[in-house]
Design a protein around this motif. Structure first.
Motif, short mmCIF file in Angstrom:
data_model
loop_
_atom_site.label_atom_id
_atom_site.label_comp_id
_atom_site.label_asym_id
_atom_site.label_seq_id
_atom_site.Cartn_x
_atom_site.Cartn_y
_atom_site.Cartn_z
N PHE A 56 5.96 4.69 4.23
CA PHE A 56 5.07 5.96 4.56
C PHE A 56 5.89 7.08 5.42
CE2 PHE A 56 2.24 2.28 4.46
CZ PHE A 56 1.44 2.56 3.45
N ALA B 133 -1.27 8.92 3.22
CA ALA B 133 0.27 9.45 3.70
C ALA B 133 1.15 9.47 2.34
CB ALA B 133 0.60 8.26 4.37
N TYR B 134 2.05 10.33 2.63
CA TYR B 134 3.23 10.57 1.59
C TYR B 134 4.17 9.57 1.73
CZ TYR B 134 1.84 15.41 0.35
OH TYR B 134 1.34 16.62 -0.17
N THR B 135 4.73 9.44 0.79
CA THR B 135 5.93 8.36 0.66
C THR B 135 7.43 8.89 0.53
OG1 THR B 135 4.47 6.93 -0.77
CG2 THR B 135 7.05 6.70 -0.87
N ASN C 43 0.69 -1.10 0.06
CA ASN C 43 -0.09 -0.16 0.17
C ASN C 43 0.87 1.46 -0.12
OD1 ASN C 43 -2.35 -1.58 -0.05
ND2 ASN C 43 -2.40 -1.52 2.24
N VAL C 44 2.18 1.22 -0.04
CA VAL C 44 2.75 2.41 -0.10
C VAL C 44 3.11 3.01 -1.65
CG1 VAL C 44 5.22 3.32 0.08
CG2 VAL C 44 4.21 1.86 1.86
N SER C 45 2.59 4.12 -1.86
CA SER C 45 2.28 4.36 -3.44
C SER C 45 3.67 5.03 -3.82
CB SER C 45 1.02 5.41 -3.52
OG SER C 45 0.84 6.02 -4.47
N SER D 2 5.43 10.56 7.55
CA SER D 2 4.31 10.99 8.81
C SER D 2 3.29 11.97 8.20
CB SER D 2 5.07 11.61 10.11
OG SER D 2 5.94 12.88 9.37
N SER E 184 0.54 13.51 5.51
CA SER E 184 -0.26 13.04 4.50
C SER E 184 -1.10 13.95 3.60
CB SER E 184 -1.18 12.08 5.41
OG SER E 184 -1.97 13.15 6.19
N SER F 164 11.09 2.41 -0.12
CA SER F 164 9.94 3.57 -0.17
C SER F 164 9.03 3.29 1.21
CB SER F 164 8.76 3.48 -1.26
OG SER F 164 8.44 2.35 -1.64
N ARG G 280 2.42 11.85 -4.51
CA ARG G 280 2.61 11.34 -3.13
C ARG G 280 3.88 11.21 -2.75
NH1 ARG G 280 -1.76 6.50 -1.36
NH2 ARG G 280 -3.37 7.11 -2.83
#
Length: 734
Positions: A569, A578-580, A510-512, A571, A573, A567, A517
């Protein structure tokens, strides 16, 4: 050979009454320095009415003796089967002469590898290189004319990973490692790094390609960081004849893909030209019926001219220009059609311009000076989840090297500069501008210790303006215990600098990795990856009088990567979640495996079998999971039969023991393909090809897309999405 030897003895008998000088002449291969057997040495013409042509024939050591050679002889002509006839000066007063013949271009079984910079024949290299040659490119250009991903995927050690469920992007895994550890070159130039390398590298059509060179294992000493799992060099054709060559190809598939490609080449005395132009039009298709595209819509145009100039036998220059423009779209089909504009879509527009050159000068018989380079610009606009990313990258690669041959050594010394400059246009991302510069120097020595031992030692020192210095030693050894057997051993180091645009595989579920992101790299806290790798290769090659040709190759490899950049997550978003951010993982990586290659050829039949077993996993105090999307088992087989008018082939592959994240195992699957070809008068070829004949799809095992159509969630891609693909191609060659 007996005839030639008898003629040589007769000539020596006839001319024994002339002159006083005695000359010992050795004839060698200009590339390998191996003796040329049964080469004929003679004066170019009759000396006068009463004096005959003087000549001799070389023995098994490439040695010939000419007794009583007149002092007024200034040149000798040397010819041999498989070599270009040469005229060589006779040095006054010299009792021993060495003449070196160039291999003829028409020599069928001789393959020269360009990626190693020494232009050595494949069988002479201390490192293992696999070459897909001109015949493979000719076949692939009609079977799958739109790209080279299919032919690369047929090799067991290579796994083609699709990195997006909707836009069709693909990447290459070698030795079980992530795609970022495989370096891609075009004509020996690293043109696909950073922002410009994440999309469409495998979309290169094969029609204007001469060969593809695959170097397995760590070879970062040759071209710098990135070649940790291996390197692939895509080599363009060059003009070989004064007669024009023209090929046109039309292809259409059941996935509504149409390809129209054309290639032209010709030499004009000391100049030459090759020209490739290709257009691809593919409509977006939903194969599974879930409303989302499994095959994206593509409109792509390629234009690639190259100009060649050879003012003398010692000077060569070629200049090329490559242009690619592409519009690619995927997502919810109704959004692309305009009936549901707020639904998810992924749309990319890109343009790539590249100018490259390669100039070489033989400053002496044993010295070759080369200067080459490329300047490239790349612009891409991408809309994903209604967010725009827009950026440009300018790339520069310059290199100079000097190849010196002396005794049993081929020594190459050189330096290169790589510049990668990214500039962000106004968009929805938090990306920032950067400029990376790498200045490197390298030295490599190929030492033919004896008939049975060859050593290649290399050392590179790179300085990166952001991530520091890297020293990369490498050592390779080739052993020939007996004629059919070859053993190669290689140990090398490598590195990979952090880059936002090359992590094609997310570090966690799920980390984009979509651009909106991504956070900029924290260069103060993220360091480069370093690696060490070892390869062992045992090969058996033999041809029998019955016409049977056997090639067996067994390889073993091991790679260890320290502090891989992954990559994770962040802190902070956004409205997308959440940003990567890129971080150094709290674990290392290792990959260990074996690769088996068998090729049999007998008359009209050909059989290829490959099996790769790789164990790739994380090595940390708390994380020892398998690397995601890295199959542990892959079988590949090809059976083909050909006569004067027909060719039939069947390919099968098996992908097994593949894991996603947290050791979640997915289903094993088989992949079958078949092709039938009819060719007429060496001009017309009609090809019917079927890929994935049993319609294997990831959707058969699980739901690929979930969530609302405005912000869907996609599962990692581990199997084919498009299902069965059937295409018909018509190819004409003048």
């Amino acid at each position: 050979m007996k005839k030639l030897f008898f003629i040589g003895l007769l000539l020596l008998k006839v001319i024994s009454v002339f002159g006083q000088a005695i000359r010992i002449i050795r004839v060698e291969d200009s590339l390998t320095r191996e003796p040329v057997i049964a080469a004929t040495i003679r004066t170019p013409t009759k000396l006068n009415v009463t004096r005959l042509v003087i000549g001799a024939v070389t023995d098994v050591n490439g040695i010939a003796r000419i007794d009583n050679l007149p002092d007024d002889i200034k040149t000798l002509a040397v010819s041999a089967v498989g070599y270009e006839t040469g005229q060589f000066p006779v040095t006054p007063g010299a009792d021993t002469l060495v003449f070196r013949l160039k291999a003829a271009e028409e020599t069928i079984d001789e393959v020269t590898v360009t990626a190693t910079r020494t232009n050595s024949r494949i069988e002479d290299l201390p490192i293992k290189v696999e070459v897909l040659g001109q015949e493979d490119m000719n076949e692939e250009s009609a079977v799958v004319p739109g790209n080279i991903s299919s032919i690369l995927g047929d090799i067991s050690i290579i796994h083609i990973q699709r990195t997006s469920a909707v836009n069709g992007n693909q990447a290459i895994r070698m030795q079980g490692l992530d795609p970022k550890y495989t370096q891609i070159l075009r004509d020996g130039l690293p043109l696909y790094e950073g922002f410009s390398g994440n999309l469409g590298v495998l979309q290169i059509p094969p029609l204007d390609l001469k060969q593809v060179e695959i170097v397995k294992g760590s070879v970062s000493t040759l071209y710098g960081g990135g070649a940790i799992g291996g390197m692939i060099n895509i080599v363009s054709k060059s003009p070989t004849s004064d007669k024009p060559t023209f090929t046109a190809l039309l292809n259409h598939s059941n996935l509504k893909e149409t390809n129209l490609n054309a290639y032209y080449s010709q030499r004009y005395g000391k100049t030459g030209l090759t020209l490739f132009s290709g257009y691809t039009h593919q409509q977006a298709v939903d194969v599974t019926g879930d409303g989302f595209t499994d095959s994206p819509g593509i409109k792509q145009f390629n234009f690639h001219p190259r100009f060649f100039w050879n003012p003398s036998d010692y000077t060569k220059l070629d200049i090329g220009y490559a242009f690619t423009t592409e519009h690619r779209e995927g997502g919810y089909l109704s959004a692309l059609e305009g009936t549901l504009p707020n639904a998810y879509k992924n749309v990319t527009d890109l343009q790539r311009h590249t100018i490259d050159f390669n100039a070489s000068q033989n400053t002496s018989e044993n010295n070759l000076l080369t200067v080459k380079g490329a300047v490239s610009t790349f612009h891409r606009q991408n809309t994903d989840y209604q967010k725009l990313s827009d950026g440009r990258q300018s790339s520069i690669y310059l290199e100079t090297n000097d190849l010196v041959r002396f005794g049993k050594h081929q020594l190459i010394v050189g330096a290169n500069l790589t510049v990668e400059a990214f500039r962000k246009n106004p968009d929805s991302t938090r990306l920032v501008d950067y400029t990376y510069q790498t200045l490197g120097g390298f030295v490599q020595d190929d030492w033919q210790v004896g008939k049975k031992v060859a050593v290649q030692a290399g050392l590179r020192l790179d300085h990166h303006n952001t991530f520091g210095n890297f020293l990369l030693p490498r050592l390779s050894v080739k052993l020939k215990p007996s004629e059919p057997w070859t053993v190669r051993l290689s140990v090398g180091t490598g590195y990979k600098t952090p880059n936002l645009f090359v992590n094609q595989t997310p570090g966690a579920l799920n980390v984009s990795l979509i651009f909106p992101r991504l956070l900029p790299i924290d260069v103060a806290n993220v360091k480069a990856e370093r690696s060490v790798g070892a390869n062992v290769d045992i090969a058996y090659t033999k041809s029998f009088e019955s016409g049977l040709s056997v090639q067996v190759d067994q390889a073993f490899y091991y790679t260890y990567v320290n502090s891989p950049v992954v990559s994770a997550f962040a802190s902070t978003s956004s409205n997308l979640g959440a940003y990567t951010q890129l971080i150094n993982a709290p674990y290392n990586l290792f990959s260990v495996g074996t690769d088996t290659y068998v090729r049999l050829e007998y008359k009209a039949y050909e059989l290829y079998f490959g099996y790769n077993h790789t164990l790739a996993r994380r090595d940390g105090p708390t994380d020892n999971t398998y690397l995601p999307l890295a199959p542990q088992d892959k079988f590949s087989t090809t059976v083909a039969w050909e006569n004067d008018h027909f060719r039939f082939g069947i390919e099968t592959s098996y992908v097994g023991t593949q894991y996603l994240y947290n050791n979640q195992k997915v289903a094993n699957y088989w992949f079958f393909a078949g092709a039938a070809e009819y060719h007429y008068n060496d001009h017309w070829r009609l090809v019917l090809n079927a890929e994935n004949m049993f319609n294997i799809k990831q959707a058969n095992y699980e739901t690929v897309v979930s969530g609302p159509v405005t912000q869907p969630t996609f599962r990692p891609v581990w199997a084919p999405l498009e299902g069965r693909i059937v295409n018909v191609a018509l190819k004409y060659t003048l």
